[in-house]
Design a protein around this motif. Structure first.
Motif, mmCIF file in Angstrom:
data_model
loop_
_atom_site.group_PDB
_atom_site.id
_atom_site.type_symbol
_atom_site.label_atom_id
_atom_site.label_comp_id
_atom_site.label_asym_id
_atom_site.label_seq_id
_atom_site.Cartn_x
_atom_site.Cartn_y
_atom_site.Cartn_z
ATOM 1 N N LEU A 104 0.843 -1.208 0.000
ATOM 2 C CA LEU A 104 0.000 0.000 0.000
ATOM 3 C C LEU A 104 0.868 1.244 0.000
ATOM 4 C CD1 LEU A 104 -2.929 -0.366 2.555
ATOM 5 C CD2 LEU A 104 -3.039 -0.398 0.069
ATOM 6 N N ALA A 105 1.898 1.203 0.868
ATOM 7 C CA ALA A 105 2.769 2.387 0.998
ATOM 8 C C ALA A 105 3.473 2.667 -0.326
ATOM 9 C CB ALA A 105 3.782 2.163 2.115
ATOM 10 N N ASP A 106 3.801 1.580 -1.051
ATOM 11 C CA ASP A 106 4.542 1.763 -2.304
ATOM 12 C C ASP A 106 3.620 1.972 -3.510
ATOM 13 O OD1 ASP A 106 6.774 1.353 -0.847
ATOM 14 O OD2 ASP A 106 7.065 -0.748 -1.413
ATOM 15 N N ALA A 107 2.310 1.889 -3.292
ATOM 16 C CA ALA A 107 1.380 1.940 -4.423
ATOM 17 C C ALA A 107 1.523 3.246 -5.198
ATOM 18 C CB ALA A 107 -0.050 1.801 -3.921
ATOM 19 N N ASN A 108 1.573 3.125 -6.495
ATOM 20 C CA ASN A 108 1.617 4.331 -7.323
ATOM 21 C C ASN A 108 0.184 4.653 -7.748
ATOM 22 O OD1 ASN A 108 1.849 6.227 -9.364
ATOM 23 N ND2 ASN A 108 3.916 5.529 -9.895
#
Ligand SMILES: Cc1cc2nc3c(=O)[nH]c(=O)nc-3n(C[C@H](O)[C@H](O)[C@H](O)COP(=O)(O)OP(=O)(O)OC[C@H]3O[C@@H](n4cnc5c(N)ncnc54)[C@H](O)[C@@H]3O)c2cc1C
Length: 411
Positions: free
Chosen positions: A242-246
């Motif tokens: 989620l944190a890395d989601a673009n």
């Protein structure tokens, strides 16, 4: 008042209840408490009216809570009424699920609910940021608020934290159990007058390229549309994912694969910025209370997983917090009993949230949306059950259990 702190004249130094956060949850709570005769101070870190990143969709639970707050008429006079949510699967199949629905940008909605709290007698101070609780013997007895760069101490018999999905206030208050969100989503406002007659329902779209989430188009009226996409934490996407989601890629994928979204963007103008925000779901991630303090709304995780809808349950849980405090006033009881009554009320809602968590399987496996849509197109009974999900009259989890899936072929 601490002698070293500069005094902020407008802010009082005492009140019965300090409500932190003037979103739907905090304003609903403040209104109910003020109507109950308590001295309520409502603060928000932002000046009102303020924008809030959201899809702006009002589903039946929000209508019911707005009615209880006496503002449904005012909201509906400003909102775009909608008759259906169109659920669109990866293969393009579509069902129109009926319900009491509307779309109203949060800048307007939250302003109406907040003004109603003020009209009921709550005193609003914004911008005023909650920095930390004031504690005595482990009990919260007020808060340190930052106003115009200066700290101000406000003592209160109770503090209600209604600070939404951003965890800083939860952390400062010592009630955060998980800093990471349950979901992240991004939205844009797009003005396209030519599409005003073509998209009149709320559209929710599942697709392989939006896996673990979905895209939406919600018509706000006057040729303006709220267009967005998001992903929800599930077995398929861990919190780091989620944190890395673009989100920008996800949004671009949605506006490429869904023809109406593509047409909206091609012929329309984006109004303001594309903005993303976190969501906290499933009544998880924070303690519901500690001595002297209740946590309500999305701060307590009151947004549904799977759909990301949370305005209705933010209002409801804010009302629940107010009811628990008012009952404690009317039939004097221990503070522990007041907290227990509130926590029991929240836990009473939990099974419903757990079922939405299960229904989140559709986001993780979009082909399931095809299956449910395909069957619902052929089965009025199933369509009724899906509409019962939206209207909170039927149990969403049953659709997603093995038994529920096998029933898809029998109804
Ligand atoms: C992209 C997106 C789309 C969504 N779409 C929908 C939708 O279509 N329909 C729906 O029902 N829900 C939707 N949601 C969920 C919905 O936005 C939330 O459930 C709802 O806003 C929760 O209300 P709340 O009052 O708990 O918190 P909020 O509305 O977030 O209000 C919290 C308030 O607290 C204030 N605050 C925060 N920290 C502090 C502090 N330290 N001191 C003082 N004040 C503080 C904030 O400024 C804010 O005004 C969406 C969410 C996102 C991110």
């Amino acid at each position: 008042m601490t002698a070293t702190l500069p005094e902020v004249p407008a802010l009082p130094s005492h009140c019965d209840v300090l409500v932190v956060g003037a979103g739907p949850s905090g304003s609903a709570c403040a209104q109910m408490l003020a109507r109950g005769g308590l001295d309520v101070v409502l603060v928000d870190a932002q000046a009102f009216p303020r924008d809030k990143v959201c899809g702006d969709g009002l589903i039946p639970d929000a209508h019911a809570a707005l009615q209880r707050l006496g503002v449904l008429g005012e909201v509906m006079a400003a909102a775009q009424p909608v008759g259906h949510v169109a659920c669109i699967g990866p293969r393009g199949g579509r069902i129109d699920v009926p319900g009491e629905l509307a779309v109203l940008p949060r800048r307007q909605l939250d302003d109406i609910v907040c003004r109603a709290a003020v009209k009921a007698g709550a005193r609003l101070f914004a911008p005023a940021r909650f920095e930390a609780p004031i504690e005595e013997d482990g009990r919260v007895v007020g808060a340190r608020l930052k106003v115009n760069g200066a700290l101000h101490e406000l003592r209160a018999r109770w503090v209600v934290l209604a600070t939404g999905a951003v965890p800083q206030a939860l952390i400062a208050a010592g009630v955060c159990e998980r800093r990471t969100p349950s979901a992240v989503a991004l939205r844009a406002y797009v003005k396209n007058d030519a599409m005003a007659d073509r998209i009149t329902e709320m559209e929710v779209v599942w697709h392989r390229e939006l896996r673990n989430g979905y895209g939406w188009i919600f018509p706000c009226g006057n040729g303006v549309f709220n267009v967005g996409a998001g992903i929800v934490h599930s077995r398929g996407v861990d919190r780091k994912g989620l944190a890395d989601a673009n989100l920008r890629h996800l949004f671009d994928a949605f506006t490429r694969i869904h023809a109406p979204a593509h047409a909206l963007m091609q012929g329309g103008t984006v109004v303001g910025e594309l903005k993303g925000a976190p969501l906290r779901c499933s009544l998880n991630g924070a303690r519901y209370s500690r001595p002297g303090l209740l946590v309500t709304g999305e701060a307590a995780g009151s947004t549904y997983s799977f759909t990301g809808e949370g305005i209705g349950k933010a209002l409801e849980t804010g009302l629940l917090a107010a009811e628990s405090l008012l009952q404690g006033e009317r039939q004097p009881r221990s503070e522990a009993d007041t907290r227990a009554a509130y926590e029991t009320g929240l836990r009473g809602l939990k099974p419903r949230f757990d079922l939405y968590e299960k229904a989140n399987k559709i986001n993780a496996h979009p082909w399931l949306a095809d299956l449910v849509i395909w069957r619902a197109q052929r089965s009025p009974r199933l369509l009724k059950r899906v509409s019962g999900l939206l209207n909170e009259t039927s149990n969403p989890g049953h659709l997603l259990t093995l038994k529920g899936l096998s029933r898809l072929f029998l109804e």
